[in-house]
Scaffold this motif. Sequence first.
Motif, PDB file in Angstrom:
ATOM      1  N   LEU A   1       0.822  -1.211   0.000  1.00 60.73           N
ATOM      2  CA  LEU A   1       0.000   0.000   0.000  1.00 60.73           C
ATOM      3  C   LEU A   1       0.858   1.264   0.000  1.00 60.73           C
ATOM      4  O   LEU A   1       0.532   2.242  -0.682  1.00 60.73           O
ATOM      5  CB  LEU A   1      -0.942   0.007   1.203  1.00 60.73           C
ATOM      6  N   PHE A   2       1.935   1.252   0.759  1.00 60.80           N
ATOM      7  CA  PHE A   2       2.849   2.391   0.781  1.00 60.80           C
ATOM      8  C   PHE A   2       3.370   2.675  -0.623  1.00 60.80           C
ATOM      9  O   PHE A   2       3.342   3.814  -1.096  1.00 60.80           O
ATOM     10  CB  PHE A   2       4.005   2.107   1.742  1.00 60.80           C
TER      11      PHE A   2
ATOM     12  N   ASP B   1       2.306   7.040  -5.458  1.00 60.06           N
ATOM     13  CA  ASP B   1       1.883   7.586  -6.749  1.00 60.06           C
ATOM     14  C   ASP B   1       0.620   8.436  -6.648  1.00 60.06           C
ATOM     15  O   ASP B   1       0.241   9.082  -7.612  1.00 60.06           O
ATOM     16  CB  ASP B   1       1.652   6.456  -7.755  1.00 60.06           C
ATOM     17  N   TRP B   2      -0.051   8.411  -5.507  1.00 62.05           N
ATOM     18  CA  TRP B   2      -1.282   9.180  -5.330  1.00 62.05           C
ATOM     19  C   TRP B   2      -0.948  10.630  -5.034  1.00 62.05           C
ATOM     20  O   TRP B   2       0.099  10.940  -4.473  1.00 62.05           O
ATOM     21  CB  TRP B   2      -2.119   8.618  -4.197  1.00 62.05           C
ATOM     22  N   ASP B   3      -1.862  11.505  -5.360  1.00 66.68           N
ATOM     23  CA  ASP B   3      -1.725  12.911  -5.022  1.00 66.68           C
ATOM     24  C   ASP B   3      -1.585  13.045  -3.508  1.00 66.68           C
ATOM     25  O   ASP B   3      -2.387  12.484  -2.751  1.00 66.68           O
ATOM     26  CB  ASP B   3      -2.950  13.673  -5.515  1.00 66.68           C
ATOM     27  N   ALA B   4      -0.563  13.765  -3.068  1.00 69.58           N
ATOM     28  CA  ALA B   4      -0.289  13.877  -1.637  1.00 69.58           C
ATOM     29  C   ALA B   4      -1.469  14.460  -0.866  1.00 69.58           C
ATOM     30  O   ALA B   4      -1.737  14.060   0.266  1.00 69.58           O
ATOM     31  CB  ALA B   4       0.960  14.717  -1.408  1.00 69.58           C
ATOM     32  N   ALA B   5      -2.197  15.377  -1.475  1.00 72.96           N
ATOM     33  CA  ALA B   5      -3.328  16.002  -0.796  1.00 72.96           C
ATOM     34  C   ALA B   5      -4.478  15.024  -0.566  1.00 72.96           C
ATOM     35  O   ALA B   5      -5.263  15.202   0.360  1.00 72.96           O
ATOM     36  CB  ALA B   5      -3.824  17.200  -1.598  1.00 72.96           C
ATOM     37  N   GLU B   6      -4.573  13.996  -1.389  1.00 71.92           N
ATOM     38  CA  GLU B   6      -5.662  13.019  -1.282  1.00 71.92           C
ATOM     39  C   GLU B   6      -5.252  11.746  -0.551  1.00 71.92           C
ATOM     40  O   GLU B   6      -6.097  10.929  -0.204  1.00 71.92           O
ATOM     41  CB  GLU B   6      -6.146  12.626  -2.677  1.00 71.92           C
ATOM     42  N   ARG B   7      -3.975  11.573  -0.319  1.00 79.55           N
ATOM     43  CA  ARG B   7      -3.456  10.303   0.182  1.00 79.55           C
ATOM     44  C   ARG B   7      -4.075   9.875   1.518  1.00 79.55           C
ATOM     45  O   ARG B   7      -4.510   8.740   1.666  1.00 79.55           O
ATOM     46  CB  ARG B   7      -1.936  10.380   0.308  1.00 79.55           C
TER      47      ARG B   7
ATOM     48  N   THR C   1      19.929  14.917  -1.022  1.00 78.33           N
ATOM     49  CA  THR C   1      19.414  14.764  -2.385  1.00 78.33           C
ATOM     50  C   THR C   1      17.905  14.902  -2.428  1.00 78.33           C
ATOM     51  O   THR C   1      17.274  14.552  -3.414  1.00 78.33           O
ATOM     52  CB  THR C   1      19.817  13.392  -2.956  1.00 78.33           C
ATOM     53  N   GLN C   2      17.308  15.462  -1.403  1.00 82.67           N
ATOM     54  CA  GLN C   2      15.852  15.578  -1.327  1.00 82.67           C
ATOM     55  C   GLN C   2      15.269  16.227  -2.582  1.00 82.67           C
ATOM     56  O   GLN C   2      14.238  15.807  -3.090  1.00 82.67           O
ATOM     57  CB  GLN C   2      15.464  16.375  -0.096  1.00 82.67           C
ATOM     58  N   GLU C   3      15.921  17.256  -3.112  1.00 82.66           N
ATOM     59  CA  GLU C   3      15.374  17.953  -4.273  1.00 82.66           C
ATOM     60  C   GLU C   3      15.325  17.071  -5.514  1.00 82.66           C
ATOM     61  O   GLU C   3      14.622  17.371  -6.465  1.00 82.66           O
ATOM     62  CB  GLU C   3      16.156  19.236  -4.554  1.00 82.66           C
ATOM     63  N   LEU C   4      16.042  15.962  -5.518  1.00 81.03           N
ATOM     64  CA  LEU C   4      16.006  15.049  -6.662  1.00 81.03           C
ATOM     65  C   LEU C   4      14.765  14.162  -6.650  1.00 81.03           C
ATOM     66  O   LEU C   4      14.435  13.574  -7.675  1.00 81.03           O
ATOM     67  CB  LEU C   4      17.258  14.166  -6.665  1.00 81.03           C
ATOM     68  N   CYS C   5      14.106  14.081  -5.532  1.00 83.90           N
ATOM     69  CA  CYS C   5      12.890  13.265  -5.430  1.00 83.90           C
ATOM     70  C   CYS C   5      11.785  13.970  -6.194  1.00 83.90           C
ATOM     71  O   CYS C   5      11.360  15.054  -5.836  1.00 83.90           O
ATOM     72  CB  CYS C   5      12.496  13.057  -3.965  1.00 83.90           C
ATOM     73  N   MET C   6      11.304  13.362  -7.235  1.00 87.14           N
ATOM     74  CA  MET C   6      10.273  13.972  -8.050  1.00 87.14           C
ATOM     75  C   MET C   6       8.897  13.917  -7.416  1.00 87.14           C
ATOM     76  O   MET C   6       7.979  14.577  -7.821  1.00 87.14           O
ATOM     77  CB  MET C   6      10.221  13.294  -9.427  1.00 87.14           C
ATOM     78  N   ASN C   7       8.755  13.082  -6.408  1.00 88.97           N
ATOM     79  CA  ASN C   7       7.440  12.875  -5.808  1.00 88.97           C
ATOM     80  C   ASN C   7       7.588  12.770  -4.291  1.00 88.97           C
ATOM     81  O   ASN C   7       7.166  11.806  -3.694  1.00 88.97           O
ATOM     82  CB  ASN C   7       6.802  11.605  -6.388  1.00 88.97           C
ATOM     83  N   CYS C   8       8.221  13.761  -3.666  1.00 90.27           N
ATOM     84  CA  CYS C   8       8.458  13.730  -2.227  1.00 90.27           C
ATOM     85  C   CYS C   8       7.136  13.829  -1.482  1.00 90.27           C
ATOM     86  O   CYS C   8       6.235  14.532  -1.900  1.00 90.27           O
ATOM     87  CB  CYS C   8       9.386  14.855  -1.809  1.00 90.27           C
ATOM     88  N   HIS C   9       7.067  13.115  -0.391  1.00 90.71           N
ATOM     89  CA  HIS C   9       5.817  12.968   0.328  1.00 90.71           C
ATOM     90  C   HIS C   9       5.982  13.259   1.788  1.00 90.71           C
ATOM     91  O   HIS C   9       6.964  12.856   2.395  1.00 90.71           O
ATOM     92  CB  HIS C   9       5.281  11.554   0.173  1.00 90.71           C
ATOM     93  N   GLY C  10       4.997  13.899   2.342  1.00 95.92           N
ATOM     94  CA  GLY C  10       4.967  14.126   3.779  1.00 95.92           C
ATOM     95  C   GLY C  10       4.242  12.988   4.460  1.00 95.92           C
ATOM     96  O   GLY C  10       3.787  12.041   3.826  1.00 95.92           O
ATOM     97  N   PRO C  11       4.112  13.086   5.769  1.00 91.44           N
ATOM     98  CA  PRO C  11       3.421  12.031   6.518  1.00 91.44           C
ATOM     99  C   PRO C  11       1.940  11.998   6.208  1.00 91.44           C
ATOM    100  O   PRO C  11       1.356  12.994   5.800  1.00 91.44           O
ATOM    101  CB  PRO C  11       3.673  12.403   7.977  1.00 91.44           C
ATOM    102  N   VAL C  12       1.349  10.866   6.384  1.00 90.66           N
ATOM    103  CA  VAL C  12      -0.093  10.708   6.214  1.00 90.66           C
ATOM    104  C   VAL C  12      -0.732  11.023   7.553  1.00 90.66           C
ATOM    105  O   VAL C  12      -0.312  10.513   8.574  1.00 90.66           O
ATOM    106  CB  VAL C  12      -0.428   9.259   5.797  1.00 90.66           C
TER     107      VAL C  12
END
Length: 72
Positions: free
Chosen positions: A14-15, A20-26, A60-71
Amino acid sequence: MALDAEIERRALTLFEEALDWDAAERAVRLRTALTGEPELLAAVQALFEAHARAMRALPTQELCMNCHGPVD
């Protein structure tokens, strides 16, 4: 939190999907999908929290194209 192998496997799956899900909807999507499975939801949330901590710590955080915060 000790996880049994099945919960750990499902949490990792699931993680990976939720990355790949929109962070705002996750958070909403996970809570909806895991209604009645609080242990699994907590395991997935813990993975996202660990992921967020790791991303903040890595130069290298800026290289992450899809960085995510906590749920939440």
